[in-house]
Design a protein around this motif. Structure first.
Motif, PDB file in Angstrom:
ATOM      1  N   THR A  14     -64.779  13.178 -38.674  1.00 20.56           N
ATOM      2  CA  THR A  14     -63.824  12.821 -37.610  1.00 20.56           C
ATOM      3  C   THR A  14     -62.791  11.818 -38.108  1.00 20.56           C
ATOM      4  O   THR A  14     -61.627  11.871 -37.721  1.00 20.56           O
ATOM      5  CB  THR A  14     -64.560  12.245 -36.384  1.00 20.56           C
ATOM      6  N   TRP A  69     -59.885  13.399 -40.131  1.00 18.14           N
ATOM      7  CA  TRP A  69     -58.845  13.997 -39.299  1.00 18.14           C
ATOM      8  C   TRP A  69     -57.922  12.930 -38.701  1.00 18.14           C
ATOM      9  O   TRP A  69     -56.694  13.091 -38.698  1.00 18.14           O
ATOM     10  CB  TRP A  69     -59.477  14.824 -38.176  1.00 18.14           C
ATOM     11  N   TYR A 112     -52.553  14.370 -31.251  1.00 15.21           N
ATOM     12  CA  TYR A 112     -53.958  14.239 -31.657  1.00 15.21           C
ATOM     13  C   TYR A 112     -54.889  14.489 -30.478  1.00 15.21           C
ATOM     14  O   TYR A 112     -55.850  15.267 -30.579  1.00 15.21           O
ATOM     15  CB  TYR A 112     -54.190  12.842 -32.234  1.00 15.21           C
TER      16      TYR A 112
END
Length: 475
Positions: A43, A46, A98
Motif C-alpha cells: 500500500t 502505491w 488517489y
C-alpha cells in the motif's frame, strides 16, 4: 564553510537513514509478521507514487528558484507563495485521484490505503525546498532527524503485534505530516505577506514539470528493473538483487547528499552572473565526490561476499556477488550528481539533464533483455552500472564546452590507485577473519587509514582542500 557545514548536516542525516532500518526492520518484521509487513509495503508503494506526482519536481525546482531570489525578500516571498500554491493544487489533485482509485479499484486493503493518504497530505505542506534554497540545511535536517527518532521510539512503545498494522501506518503518516508542518513557524521572520491577486502559480508549472520528468523516468526504470528480473528470472533472484541495490544506494546517499547542498549554492552564483564561481565550485565538488565515492566502491567490493550473508542471513550469499557488480554506480552516480544536479539543473539546462536520464533508462531496459536472461540478478546489476555510466557520459558530453574535462579527471588516477590498495588489503583481511560487528569496524578503520596514506603519498589535491578547511576553522 557554509557548504561544508550543510554537507555535514545532510550527510549526517543520510547516515541516520542508514542506521534506522538496522534498528527498526528486525523489530517491525517480527512484530507485524510477513503478511502485515507485505500489506504495508504494497500500500505504501502505491501512495509513494501519488505523493511523487503531488510534489511534481517542486523539491528540486523550489530549491533552485528560492536560491535565485534569496537576496531579495520581496521576490523571494512572491516566489515562495506561488510555488507553494502550485504544490497545494497538485497535492489536492493527486489526493482526489488517489482516493477515487482506492474506492473504485481497491476491493482489499481499502482501510490501509486510506490511512496511507497521510503521506500525500504531508507532501502538500512540505516546504523543506524553501530552506534548502536559503542554504539553511540545519532546520530541515534537525527537524527530519528529531521526527525520525521520535517515530522510532513510538514504534517500539506502541506497536506490539500484527493486529496493529493500522496504528503503524498512521504513526508513520502522522510523523511525516507533523514533521513537515513544524517548518512553517520559521517562515514568520523570513517572508512577507503577498496579495493573492498578484500570485501567478501556474507560471511555475511547466518548469517544475520538466524537473519531474527525469525523476519519474528514473523511478520507472528502477521499477522496470525489478519487474523484468521477476519475470525473466526467479523471485529469489529478485529478493537478492533488491537487498543488494538497497545496501549500495544507502552508501551512495552519503556521497550524493552533496548535490542537494550545492544546488542552491550554484544556482545563486549563476543568478548573480558569477560564472567563474560556478565553474570553480563544480571542479571542487567533482574532486570531492570522486575522492569519497572511489574508496566506498572498493570498500563494498572488498567486504560484500562476507557482509551480505552475515547481515541478511545465509540465504543471501549471492547478494554479496551482486553488490560487487553494482557498486560501480557509487562512482558513476556521484559524477552525474555533480554534472546534473549541481550544474545542468541550477543553470537551467534541464532539457539536457532529462535527455541523459532518458537515454540511461532506455539502455537499461534494452540491456536487461540480454543480461538478465543469461546472468539473472548479476545481469541486472551489470545493466544498472552500465546505464548509470551512460548517464554520466552523456552529461559530461553536454558540459564539456563549459567545463574542462581534463581538469575534472586530472587526479582521478590517484584515488583509483589508493582505492585499489585499500581493496586488496581489506579483502585479504576479510577473507581471513570471521565477520562480526567488531571485525567490520576494524576493516573499515584499516581501509580509511590505507586510503589516506595512499592519498598522502600521491599528494592528492583533496588533501589541499581539506587543509584549507581546517585552517579556516582554526582561524
Amino acid at each position: 564553510m557554509k557548504v561544508i557545514k550543510n554537507y555535514l548536516y545532510n550527510a549526517g542525516y543520510q547516515i541516520l537513514l542508514m542506521i534506522v532500518p538496522v534498528i527498526t526492520v528486525p523489530y517491525v518484521s517480527r512484530v507485524l509478521g510477513p503478511k502485515a509487513s507485505g500489506i504495508n509495503s504494497y500500500t505504501n508503494s502505491w501512495v509513494t507514487f501519488f505523493a511523487m506526482f503531488a510534489q511534481l519536481g517542486i523539491i528540486l525546482y523550489g530549491n533552485r528558484e528560492i536560491a535565485y531570489h534569496r537576496d531579495n525578500r520581496k521576490e523571494r516571498s512572491v516566489c515562495f507563495w506561488e510555488i507553494e500554491a502550485l504544490q497545494l493544487m497538485t497535492t489536492t489533485t493527486s489526493l482526489i485521484v488517489y482516493l477515487l482509485c482506492v474506492y473504485l479499484f481497491s476491493s482489499t486493503f481499502k482501510e490501509y490505503f486510506i490511512y496511507q493518504s497521510l503521506w500525500i497530505l504531508g507532501a502538500g505542506v512540505d516546504i523543506s525546498w524553501y530552506f534548502m534554497g536559503l542554504e539553511d540545511f540545519k532546520k530541515t535536517v534537525t527537524r527530519n532527524s528529531v521526527v525520525k527518532i521520535i517515530s522510532i521510539i513510538l514504534t517500539f512503545i506502541l506497536i506490539k503485534n500484527s493486529q496493529q498494522l493500522s496504528d503503524y501506518i498512521l504513526l508513520l503518516g502522522f510523523a511525516q505530516l507533523v514533521g513537515n508542518l513544524t517548518l512553517w513557524p520559521y517562515l514568520r521572520n523570513s517572508i512577507s505577506k503577498v496579495p493573492l491577486s498578484s500570485l501567478r502559480p501556474f507560471s511555475h508549472f511547466y518548469p517544475a514539470l520538466w524537473l519531474f520528468i527525469p525523476t519519474i523516468t528514473t523511478q520507472v526504470y528502477v521499477v522496470v528493473n525489478r519487474l523484468m528480473l521477476g519475470k525473466m528470472s526467479s523471485q529469489n533472484s529478485l529478493g537478492e538483487f533488491d537487498y543488494a541495490d538497497k545496501i549500495v544506494k544507502l552508501v551512495l546517499a552519503v556521497v550524493t547528499s552533496i548535490g542537494t547542498v550545492m544546488l542552491p549554492h550554484v544556482a545563486n552564483s549563476f543568478a548573480n552572473g558569477n560564472k567563474e564561481a560556478v565553474r570553480n565550485g563544480l571542479y571542487k565538488s567533482f574532486e570531492f565526490v570522486t575522492s569519497v565515492s572511489i574508496p566506498l566502491m572498493f570498500g563494498i567490493m572488498a567486504i560484500s561476499k562476507k557482509f551480505a550473508p552475515w547481515f541478511l542471513g545465509n540465504a543471501y550469499k549471492e547478494t554479496g556477488n551482486i553488490m560487487i557488480f553494482e557498486s560501480f554506480i557509487i562512482v558513476f552516480i556521484a559524477w552525474s550528481s555533480v554534472t546534473g544536479t549541481q550544474y545542468l539543473i541550477p543553470v537551467k539546462r534541464v532539457h539536457e539533464y532529462t535527455i541523459s536520464v532518458t537515454v540511461g533508462a532506455l539502455i537499461n531496459i534494452l540491456l536487461n533483455f540480454v543480461l538478465i536472461k543469461f546472468y539473472g540478478a548479476i545481469g541486472a546489476a551489470i545493466t544498472t552500472s552500465i546505464s548509470e555510466l551512460i548517464v554520466a557520459m552523456v552529461q559530461l558530453f553536454y558540459v564539456k564546452k563549459d567545463i574542462k574535462l581534463t581538469v575534472l579527471f586530472k587526479s582521478t588516477w590517484k584515488y583509483i590507485i589508493s582505492g585499489l590498495v585499500l581493496f586488496i588489503i581489506v579483502r585479504v583481511i576479510c577473507n581471513h577473519i570471521r565477520m562480526t560487528i567488531i571485525s567490520l569496524c576494524f576493516e573499515v578503520l584499516i581501509g580509511i587509514i590505507v586510503y589516506l596514506l595512499g592519498l598522502i603519498m600521491l599528494k592528492a589535491p583533496i588533501l589541499v582542500e581539506l587543509r584549507k578547511i581546517l585552517t579556516l576553522k582554526n582561524n
